[in-house]
Motif scaffolding. Structure first.
Motif, PDB file in Angstrom:
ATOM      1  N   THR B  64      44.423   8.868 -40.371  1.00 12.88           N
ATOM      2  CA  THR B  64      45.505   9.369 -39.531  1.00 12.88           C
ATOM      3  C   THR B  64      46.834   9.241 -40.258  1.00 12.88           C
ATOM      4  O   THR B  64      47.028   8.356 -41.090  1.00 12.88           O
ATOM      5  N   GLN B  68      53.562   4.346 -38.345  1.00 14.27           N
ATOM      6  CA  GLN B  68      52.553   3.298 -38.295  1.00 14.27           C
ATOM      7  C   GLN B  68      52.538   2.533 -36.970  1.00 14.27           C
ATOM      8  O   GLN B  68      51.480   2.204 -36.458  1.00 14.27           O
ATOM      9  N   VAL B  75      43.873   4.320 -33.667  1.00 12.35           N
ATOM     10  CA  VAL B  75      42.994   3.773 -34.690  1.00 12.35           C
ATOM     11  C   VAL B  75      41.971   2.827 -34.058  1.00 12.35           C
ATOM     12  O   VAL B  75      40.771   2.882 -34.348  1.00 12.35           O
ATOM     13  N   VAL B  88      45.425   4.483 -42.456  1.00 16.03           N
ATOM     14  CA  VAL B  88      46.644   4.957 -41.805  1.00 16.03           C
ATOM     15  C   VAL B  88      47.663   5.270 -42.891  1.00 16.03           C
ATOM     16  O   VAL B  88      47.941   4.425 -43.746  1.00 16.03           O
ATOM     17  N   ASN B 208      46.450   0.466 -44.797  1.00 16.22           N
ATOM     18  CA  ASN B 208      47.746   1.082 -44.519  1.00 16.22           C
ATOM     19  C   ASN B 208      48.383   1.552 -45.829  1.00 16.22           C
ATOM     20  O   ASN B 208      48.675   0.755 -46.701  1.00 16.22           O
TER      21      ASN B 208
END
Lengths: 660, 263
Positions: B64, B68, B75, B88, B208
């Motif tokens: 995705t 964030q 998520v 992410v 991330n």
């Protein structure tokens, strides 16, 4: 060996065998019950004992059906009083002519025994009349053989007792006979009969009496007669948490969520199933059963008992888990439809003379379906998803949470205002336009009374009640904790709400997670404001109104009077009660998460309720719950009923006249 | 079969109509304070990926792109439904970007994830309805592309998919790797996660990344496409009474409906 000694020896042997058999069966029942876990709440002893005395000795629940109550009272009190005669009869086996010390020869006590022999026989006759002539549904669908057998036992015990007392008097060896007017009258029948015959009758009656009593003793631990032993403890150990609260589950540590096997219930649930005497009053009042659905609260208990007995036997014999023979509890014994038809309205719980809780068990199995298997009716699933995503269960709502405040003066705590009271709107009132007039009326009344209150506006999210009743304890706890944090952030201490479901959750369930508030339902606060003279209705409404008790205000929280006091204060209103009112009220059809899903089998619950309303001839059905308002509005429209629902706040506001 | 599913988080498309607002400065929908959900078709795509995994094994990665702080729930839901891991890409500007712009970043992320047989996207996002992401991604990844598919079956290392077209259904055999855009079907109704899966999802890995990690420079928005203006359509209601006897009214009604091209 003397006759007396031989007789004593035989009776002792019979007594030992019977007591042994009975104890063995009871021990087994005890072990089955203890297959369940859960706390054993002995405290508070005083309150539990007084409750026990009121319900068991006082028969308060049994008397919800008058004739059944009366006949059971005769038999039950007779059982207590005549325990004394049983002891006497056994004593006679060893010492001829023995009676209880101190009171055994007191004329009043002997009279009491005689009177109860007659009352028990009257009770049996009433029971036979009820079963054979009146034939209510709940009894004809019962285990009839067992019921007649027990009535036969009781008749046998009583007639043999009476005969042995009467012949004892006729034989002249009853020095205690002064007060025994009934036994003496029966003794009169033996005048002119030869002594050996009377002696024969005496002996026969005496042995028959002892025989039946002992056989009965071995029979008690079977089937519904077990309630003679289990009911007392079951009432004593009744759950201490408020009626409206479901038990919390520790999601993090629980090995299995919910109940899907007979052994997954608590020991108290198991005691419940052994205390059920299958009277069927639960099913008789169940709104689902009454509208042709599969749910049958009595079968919930009788089938759980069968399962616990069959599966428990294998568990106690330590059969390896994968070799245990059992049908699936959820899906086979109880179909999913059965479990999803429960409105959690509490009518069955209110009615149960054994003090059983049906809702806990059904929610237990729902928890399994929802949390372990993620299997639930689609509309309920959508409601839960909506609660997660949008903070409310009304998927597709056409309005926002604060839309109802358009044109209304109301403080917004979420926008920095402060107030003494939080007016908790609740999703059902906020997100359904049908309920907006009720909210606006309530706000105008609170203003008129000079109350300092505000709303949370966009910071309000669902209390989680529907998730908990549907069985998603995880989502409920998430939302409860979120709300408790929000309420803490705004320093909320006093809450007034229009929704009985929110009321119940705040009052009875949030304390489980540390949320303690002073919680008022709007009808309670309005009744108080009227009594304090802070609201003075003047306009006359001139209409006939019937009040529909919301389950979560009435049965679950015991508040029946506040709404009626408000209605009583409105000039011109004449109130007429439905036959099913107060603690006998019939659910609107929305409870237990069924607002989002109602099984279409049979009649709709809300339509049945509309018929009850129509039977009163009232023009308005007063409501005190936004869910009830929605259900009864739809039902009235669908059935072309004339009486439409109006919230009590709106009725009161209408009577406040201009300028109020 | 290893699958990467692209999930976009959008403002709940089921919000009441009058809760919809446009920020004149960004020419985008106001997101502040509104509930965010995974775009409808993206959730279907994830369900399809999970079903393929259940039949053929492999791994499902949820990918995705978004601010964030906003995407955590999406998520977690994807992982609870059964995705094995999530990536992410933090991009506070993503709600302003269009498909062409975002596709290059997503493609870079997919290349960095490495091995994949399949990339799934929703056939359109619930907010912008561009319907362009799958072709853009396929172009960037050099993979085959089939759009608007509702069913997929694995067959000897290839895939047979059912594509919805204006005429009906087409059955298409597609070589892997491929990018597919997914519509809806009764069989791919997104599953409700079980509680133990929700708990397990807390322990699943989430990577991330930033745009910079992927070497995607911020080109300052538009890549060939620019939004000039947006507006909320105005709805007006007009009531017209047809005169005459019922038979005449019916005739008039039919004539009116024909004139409006409704019949």
């Amino acid at each position: 060996m003397s006759i007396t000694l031989l007789r004593g020896a035989i009776v002792l042997l019979m007594l030992t065998v019977a007591a042994g058999v009975s104890a063995r069966k009871l021990w087994r029942v005890y072990r089955l019950i203890r297959l369940g876990d859960g706390p054993v709440p002995l405290q508070p002893i005083g309150r539990r004992l007084s409750h026990l005395v009121i319900e068991v000795i006082g028969h308060t629940k049994v008397f919800r059906r008058f004739s059944s109550g009366l006949l059971h009272l005769f038999i039950f009190w007779g059982f207590l009083v005549l325990l004394s005669t049983i002891i006497q009869v056994f004593g006679e086996a060893f010492v001829p002519g023995w009676t209880l010390p101190v009171i055994g020869r007191e004329p009043w006590f002997v009279l009491l025994q005689d009177v109860f022999i007659v009352l028990v026989l009257i009770g049996v006759a009433m029971a036979l009349y009820l079963r054979l002539v009146v034939r209510p549904w709940r009894l004809v669908t019962q285990d009839q053989f067992g019921a007649y057998l027990i009535l036969g036992f009781i008749t046998g015990i009583m007639t043999s007792l009476l005969l042995s007392r009467a012949t004892g008097i006729a034989l002249g060896h009853a020095g205690w006979a002064g007060g025994a007017i009934v036994s003496r009258a029966v003794a009169g029948w033996f005048e002119g009969i030869s002594t050996p015959v009377i002696r024969g009758v005496f002996e026969a009656a005496w042995w028959v009496h002892i025989g039946i009593v002992l056989y009965f003793l071995t029979w008690i631990p079977e089937g519904k007669h077990l309630h003679l032993i289990t009911l007392g403890p079951n009432v004593y150990f009744q759950k201490a948490r408020p009626r409206g609260a479901l038990a919390a589950v520790d999601i993090e540590t629980a090995e299995r969520l919910g109940a899907s096997r007979a052994e997954d219930f608590t020991w108290k649930d198991n005691l419940d199933v052994f205390a059920c005497m299958e009277c069927g009053r639960c099913t008789e009042v169940c709104p689902a059963s009454n509208t042709g659905k599969e749910l049958d609260p009595r079968r919930l208990h009788t089938d759980l008992r069968k399962q616990l007995t069959a599966v428990g036997a294998q568990l106690l014999a330590e059969v390896p888990p994968d070799e245990i023979k059992r049908p699936a509890l959820v899906g086979e014994v109880f179909s999913e439809a059965f479990l999803w038809q429960c409105l959690s309205c509490g009518a069955c719980v209110e009615e149960c003379p054994a003090g059983n809780d049906h809702i806990d068990k059904i929610v237990g199995m729902r928890r399994h379906l929802v949390m372990e298997e993620a299997r639930l009716p689609e509309n309920m699933e959508q409601a839960l998803r909506s609660m997660e995503a949008r903070g409310h269960p009304f998927r597709g709502a056409a309005v926002t949470r604060t839309a109802w405040t358009a044109g209304v003066q109301v403080k917004r705590l979420d926008q920095g205002a402060t107030a003494e009271w939080l007016l908790w709107v609740g999703c059902a009132a906020a997100l359904n336009e049908r309920n907006h007039p009720s909210m606006r009326a309530l706000v105008s009344l609170l203003h008129a009374a000079g109350m300092d209150f505000g709303i949370l506006g966009d910071a309000e999210v669902c209390t989680g009640d529907p998730a908990r009743r549907i069985g998603n304890e995880y989502l409920f706890q998430t939302m409860a904790k979120q709300n408790i944090a929000t309420l803490g952030r705004f320093g909320v201490r006093r809450i007034v709400t229009i929704c009985p479901h929110c009321y119940n959750t705040f009052k009875n369930e949030y304390p489980q997670f540390g949320g303690q508030y002073e919680v008022w339902h709007h009808t309670q606060l309005l009744a108080r404001l009227l009594e304090e003279g802070r609201l003075r209705p003047n306009g006359s409404l001139r209409t006939a109104v019937t009040f529909h008790d919301p389950c979560y205000l009435g049965r679950h929280n015991g508040e029946y009077d506040a709404p009626r006091r408000v209605l009583g204060a409105i000039p011109g209103i004449s109130t007429v009660e439905m036959a099913q009112c107060r603690d006998k009220a019939f659910c609107c059809g929305a409870g237990g998460g069924l607002y989002w899903f109602e099984d279409r089998t049979g009649e709709r619950v809300s339509h049945a309720r509309t018929r009850h309303v129509a039977a009163t001839g009232a023009q308005i059905v007063a409501t005190a719950c936004p869910f009830c308002t929605l259900m009864l509005e739809d039902a009235a429209a669908a059935t072309n009923a004339t009486a439409r629902p109006v919230d009590i706040a709106e009725l009161l506001a209408q009577s406040m006249g201009p300028g109020a | 079969m290893d699958t990467i599913v692209c999930l976009k988080q959008v403002v709940d498309p089921e919000l009441p109509q009058w809760d919809f607002a446009i920020d004149p400065a960004t020419k985008r929908q106001v997101r502040m304070g509104k509930p965010l959900v995974i775009s409808t078709y993206d959730e279907n795509a994830l369900e399809l990926a999970l079903q393929l995994k259940e039949k053929t094994g492999g791994k499902v990665t949820a990918l995705t792109l978004g601010p964030q702080g906003e995407v955590k729930d999406a998520v977690r839901l994807a992982l609870a439904m059964g995705a094995d891991e999530a990536v992410v890409i933090d991009d506070p500007q993503s709600p302003q970007r269009l498909a062409a712009d975002k596709a290059s970043v997503l493609a870079a992320a997919i290349k960095r994830i490495g091995r994949f047989d399949l990339v799934l996207t929703g056939c359109e996002s619930a907010d912008w309805v561009e319907r362009a992401m799958a072709p853009f991604l396929a172009e960037a990844l050099g993979a085959a592309c089939v759009t608007f598919i509702s069913r997929a079956e694995s067959r000897d290392g290839a895939l047979s998919v059912r594509r919805t077209s204006e005429e009906g259904f087409q059955t298409v055999d597609v070589r892997l790797p491929a990018v597919l855009s997914v519509t809806s079907d009764e069989a791919i109704r997104p599953r409700l996660p079980k509680v133990k899966d929700i708990m397990a999802a807390m322990r699943k890995p989430v990577a991330n990344w930033t745009r910079a990690d992927l070497g995607a420079e911020d080109a300052g928005g538009a890549k060939g496409v620019e939004v000039k203006d947006v507006s909320i359509p105005e709805r007006t209601t007009k009531v017209e009474f047809l005169e005459g006897e019922p038979a005449e009214q019916a005739e008039a009604l039919v004539a009116r409906l024909r004139a409006l091209k409704i019949l």
